[in-house]
Design a protein around this motif. Sequence first.
Motif, PDB file in Angstrom:
ATOM      1  N   ARG A 142       0.820  -1.214   0.000  1.00 51.02           N
ATOM      2  CA  ARG A 142       0.000   0.000   0.000  1.00 51.02           C
ATOM      3  C   ARG A 142       0.854   1.265   0.000  1.00 51.02           C
ATOM      4  NH1 ARG A 142      -4.793   0.418   4.291  1.00 51.02           N
ATOM      5  NH2 ARG A 142      -5.440  -1.349   2.973  1.00 51.02           N
ATOM      6  N   GLU A 143       1.918   1.284   0.774  1.00 49.34           N
ATOM      7  CA  GLU A 143       2.758   2.485   0.858  1.00 49.34           C
ATOM      8  C   GLU A 143       3.398   2.811  -0.490  1.00 49.34           C
ATOM      9  OE1 GLU A 143       6.582   4.186   3.443  1.00 49.34           O
ATOM     10  OE2 GLU A 143       5.830   2.142   3.764  1.00 49.34           O
ATOM     11  N   ALA A 144       3.866   1.787  -1.172  1.00 49.39           N
ATOM     12  CA  ALA A 144       4.477   2.005  -2.486  1.00 49.39           C
ATOM     13  C   ALA A 144       3.446   2.513  -3.481  1.00 49.39           C
ATOM     14  CB  ALA A 144       5.115   0.708  -2.991  1.00 49.39           C
ATOM     15  N   LYS A 145       2.246   1.957  -3.469  1.00 52.19           N
ATOM     16  CA  LYS A 145       1.205   2.377  -4.400  1.00 52.19           C
ATOM     17  C   LYS A 145       0.762   3.812  -4.116  1.00 52.19           C
ATOM     18  CE  LYS A 145      -2.078  -0.600  -5.216  1.00 52.19           C
ATOM     19  NZ  LYS A 145      -3.153  -1.585  -4.930  1.00 52.19           N
ATOM     20  N   ARG A 146       0.692   4.175  -2.852  1.00 51.84           N
ATOM     21  CA  ARG A 146       0.314   5.545  -2.500  1.00 51.84           C
ATOM     22  C   ARG A 146       1.330   6.542  -3.053  1.00 51.84           C
ATOM     23  NH1 ARG A 146       2.151   8.952   1.134  1.00 51.84           N
ATOM     24  NH2 ARG A 146       3.402   7.354   2.206  1.00 51.84           N
ATOM     25  N   ARG A 147       2.599   6.237  -2.887  1.00 53.05           N
ATOM     26  CA  ARG A 147       3.628   7.148  -3.376  1.00 53.05           C
ATOM     27  C   ARG A 147       3.673   7.156  -4.906  1.00 53.05           C
ATOM     28  NH1 ARG A 147       7.261   5.283   1.192  1.00 53.05           N
ATOM     29  NH2 ARG A 147       7.287   7.013   2.688  1.00 53.05           N
ATOM     30  N   PHE A 148       3.399   6.024  -5.531  1.00 56.18           N
ATOM     31  CA  PHE A 148       3.397   5.979  -6.990  1.00 56.18           C
ATOM     32  C   PHE A 148       2.327   6.906  -7.555  1.00 56.18           C
ATOM     33  CE2 PHE A 148       1.955   4.120 -11.047  1.00 56.18           C
ATOM     34  CZ  PHE A 148       3.152   4.168 -11.748  1.00 56.18           C
ATOM     35  N   LEU A 149       1.134   6.900  -6.966  1.00 52.88           N
ATOM     36  CA  LEU A 149       0.078   7.803  -7.423  1.00 52.88           C
ATOM     37  C   LEU A 149       0.439   9.257  -7.138  1.00 52.88           C
ATOM     38  CD1 LEU A 149      -3.237   5.929  -6.526  1.00 52.88           C
ATOM     39  CD2 LEU A 149      -2.129   6.176  -8.753  1.00 52.88           C
ATOM     40  N   ALA A 150       1.146   9.498  -6.038  1.00 58.82           N
ATOM     41  CA  ALA A 150       1.600  10.862  -5.750  1.00 58.82           C
ATOM     42  C   ALA A 150       2.619  11.312  -6.796  1.00 58.82           C
ATOM     43  CB  ALA A 150       2.200  10.922  -4.342  1.00 58.82           C
ATOM     44  N   ALA A 151       3.487  10.395  -7.229  1.00 58.22           N
ATOM     45  CA  ALA A 151       4.457  10.721  -8.276  1.00 58.22           C
ATOM     46  C   ALA A 151       3.747  10.996  -9.596  1.00 58.22           C
ATOM     47  CB  ALA A 151       5.464   9.582  -8.433  1.00 58.22           C
ATOM     48  N   TYR A 152       2.712  10.230  -9.896  1.00 66.28           N
ATOM     49  CA  TYR A 152       1.920  10.459 -11.104  1.00 66.28           C
ATOM     50  C   TYR A 152       1.263  11.832 -11.058  1.00 66.28           C
ATOM     51  CZ  TYR A 152      -1.694   9.653 -14.676  1.00 66.28           C
ATOM     52  OH  TYR A 152      -2.520   9.738 -15.771  1.00 66.28           O
ATOM     53  N   SER A 153       0.690  12.182  -9.909  1.00 66.37           N
ATOM     54  CA  SER A 153       0.062  13.487  -9.741  1.00 66.37           C
ATOM     55  C   SER A 153       1.094  14.607  -9.886  1.00 66.37           C
ATOM     56  CB  SER A 153      -0.620  13.566  -8.371  1.00 66.37           C
ATOM     57  OG  SER A 153      -1.168  14.845  -8.139  1.00 66.37           O
ATOM     58  N   LEU A 154       2.300  14.381  -9.365  1.00 71.12           N
ATOM     59  CA  LEU A 154       3.380  15.361  -9.482  1.00 71.12           C
ATOM     60  C   LEU A 154       3.690  15.665 -10.942  1.00 71.12           C
ATOM     61  CD1 LEU A 154       5.937  16.842  -8.081  1.00 71.12           C
ATOM     62  CD2 LEU A 154       7.136  14.719  -8.645  1.00 71.12           C
ATOM     63  N   MET A 155       3.802  14.631 -11.763  1.00 71.15           N
ATOM     64  CA  MET A 155       4.121  14.834 -13.165  1.00 71.15           C
ATOM     65  C   MET A 155       2.941  15.428 -13.932  1.00 71.15           C
ATOM     66  SD  MET A 155       7.242  14.159 -13.332  1.00 71.15           S
ATOM     67  CE  MET A 155       7.391  14.424 -15.104  1.00 71.15           C
ATOM     68  N   LEU A 156       1.723  15.035 -13.581  1.00 75.04           N
ATOM     69  CA  LEU A 156       0.560  15.646 -14.220  1.00 75.04           C
ATOM     70  C   LEU A 156       0.534  17.148 -13.969  1.00 75.04           C
ATOM     71  CD1 LEU A 156      -2.355  13.101 -13.571  1.00 75.04           C
ATOM     72  CD2 LEU A 156      -1.072  13.456 -15.688  1.00 75.04           C
ATOM     73  N   ASP A 157       0.832  17.552 -12.741  1.00 72.34           N
ATOM     74  CA  ASP A 157       0.870  18.973 -12.427  1.00 72.34           C
ATOM     75  C   ASP A 157       1.932  19.680 -13.266  1.00 72.34           C
ATOM     76  OD1 ASP A 157       0.311  21.353 -10.538  1.00 72.34           O
ATOM     77  OD2 ASP A 157       2.483  21.055 -10.322  1.00 72.34           O
ATOM     78  N   PHE A 158       3.062  19.040 -13.471  1.00 76.39           N
ATOM     79  CA  PHE A 158       4.126  19.593 -14.309  1.00 76.39           C
ATOM     80  C   PHE A 158       3.621  19.821 -15.730  1.00 76.39           C
ATOM     81  CE2 PHE A 158       7.915  18.378 -17.041  1.00 76.39           C
ATOM     82  CZ  PHE A 158       8.518  19.616 -16.963  1.00 76.39           C
ATOM     83  N   TYR A 159       2.710  18.973 -16.186  1.00 77.86           N
ATOM     84  CA  TYR A 159       2.168  19.099 -17.543  1.00 77.86           C
ATOM     85  C   TYR A 159       0.901  19.948 -17.606  1.00 77.86           C
ATOM     86  CZ  TYR A 159       5.438  15.297 -18.467  1.00 77.86           C
ATOM     87  OH  TYR A 159       6.577  14.528 -18.575  1.00 77.86           O
ATOM     88  N   GLY A 160       0.448  20.485 -16.470  1.00 81.37           N
ATOM     89  CA  GLY A 160      -0.743  21.333 -16.481  1.00 81.37           C
ATOM     90  C   GLY A 160      -2.040  20.560 -16.342  1.00 81.37           C
ATOM     91  N   ILE A 161      -1.983  19.415 -15.679  1.00 81.67           N
ATOM     92  CA  ILE A 161      -3.136  18.527 -15.562  1.00 81.67           C
ATOM     93  C   ILE A 161      -3.301  18.130 -14.095  1.00 81.67           C
ATOM     94  CG2 ILE A 161      -4.090  16.284 -16.296  1.00 81.67           C
ATOM     95  CD1 ILE A 161      -2.268  16.541 -18.790  1.00 81.67           C
ATOM     96  N   LYS A 162      -4.536  17.876 -13.677  1.00 80.91           N
ATOM     97  CA  LYS A 162      -4.773  17.418 -12.307  1.00 80.91           C
ATOM     98  C   LYS A 162      -5.515  16.082 -12.322  1.00 80.91           C
ATOM     99  CE  LYS A 162      -8.939  20.324 -11.881  1.00 80.91           C
ATOM    100  NZ  LYS A 162      -9.579  21.405 -11.100  1.00 80.91           N
TER     101      LYS A 162
END
Length: 397
Positions: free
Chosen positions: A172-192
């Motif tokens: 669970r901890e790894a999956k939570r951080r993976f989605l946070a990393a995905y959200s981080l990159m989406l924000d970099f691209y102008g997406i939420k």
Amino acid sequence: MGNLLGNWRFKEPSTVEECDSTWGSDSEGDEPAAEEDSGISESVSPAENDWLTGNNGDSSPKMGESPEFLPKMKRSFYAARDLYKYRHCYPNYKKSRQSNEYRNLRFYLNKIPLVPDGIYIEEILTTWRGDYDKLEHNHTYIQWLFPLREQGLNFYAHELTQDEIKEFQSTREAKRRFLAAYSLMLDFYGIKLLDKSGNVARSSNWQERFHHLNESQHNYLRITRILKSLGELGYEAFKAPLVRLFLEESLCHSTLPNMQHSILEYFVYTIRRPAARRKLLRYARQHYRPAHAFLWGPPPKRSKARSGDFDASVGAGSSGIRAPAPTPEPQRKGEMSFIPASACSGTLVSYNDATQCQDVAAESPNGFKQLGSSMDGMENALIMMLERKEYGEVVPL
């Protein structure tokens, strides 16, 4: 017998058509079980051709340029083959020489830093968000945030294995951080990221970020990697909403015109279910201009159209736009040898990793867009190398 099995090699497809089964079952119905997401995916390569008209947004034919006189465009075979391998669990997979230390999982558990920068995942997630210069110009973190089952440009990053993928998906901890990393990159691209189903939308700063994304085209390689890693780690369903958003922005709103070819050659074909790909391609076909240059529709009907029938070039279930299908490449001689249904579930095809592989029924093409001058360092060298030499194997970003 052991030597015979060990020397068995998958016979690779030799044309784009053999790599792509998207339109093999042209319906909107449910796909066979073999086509469903296994939660274990594969990987991608950077290779895109400079192909269509100028980037000024006006791609309609000029005066006197009827479709028959315009240059015939072709899809990239090397991109199609690369994504075919991704969706088919890497036929002819060779086990990594690196010891299986679960380094990707340990990185996501904040136990080891990424190499060579020595940065832990928690630092990236808490301090890098919104630091767009760092996210743009650092080229070592992306292989750690979005691991694949093949080597990328950061040779300190480790390839995923089937065992590590299963362990990651159950942590669970790894999956939570993976989605946070995905959200981080989406924000970099102008997406939420909107919800746990993977739905996405423009963020508040989308105009600035889309402008950057449209010009900084090496990020298209990163996006391909992100999409493939989503499939690797159990988030296959997250791909289609992101690809759909990119199609709408590039084709309907012209906010990302430079991304069109990468979406249609790469992003769409990271999706493993043919029905999901068909849905996206039908949407793209409705809005693509010029319509006659759309290369990703169903192939033309083999039988002659009868009187009163629809144009044979319009596939069943298509949008109705009578755009000719892509010019088929020369048919290979002889019949292609496909993997038997039992092969992909045993150790014959991909050795250790194939034990969890489902028999995904064929698909995929992805082309190669001219990457702009914003490329630097190793990425620029790699792209130049790919443009000059027809590599059969391509290193992913």
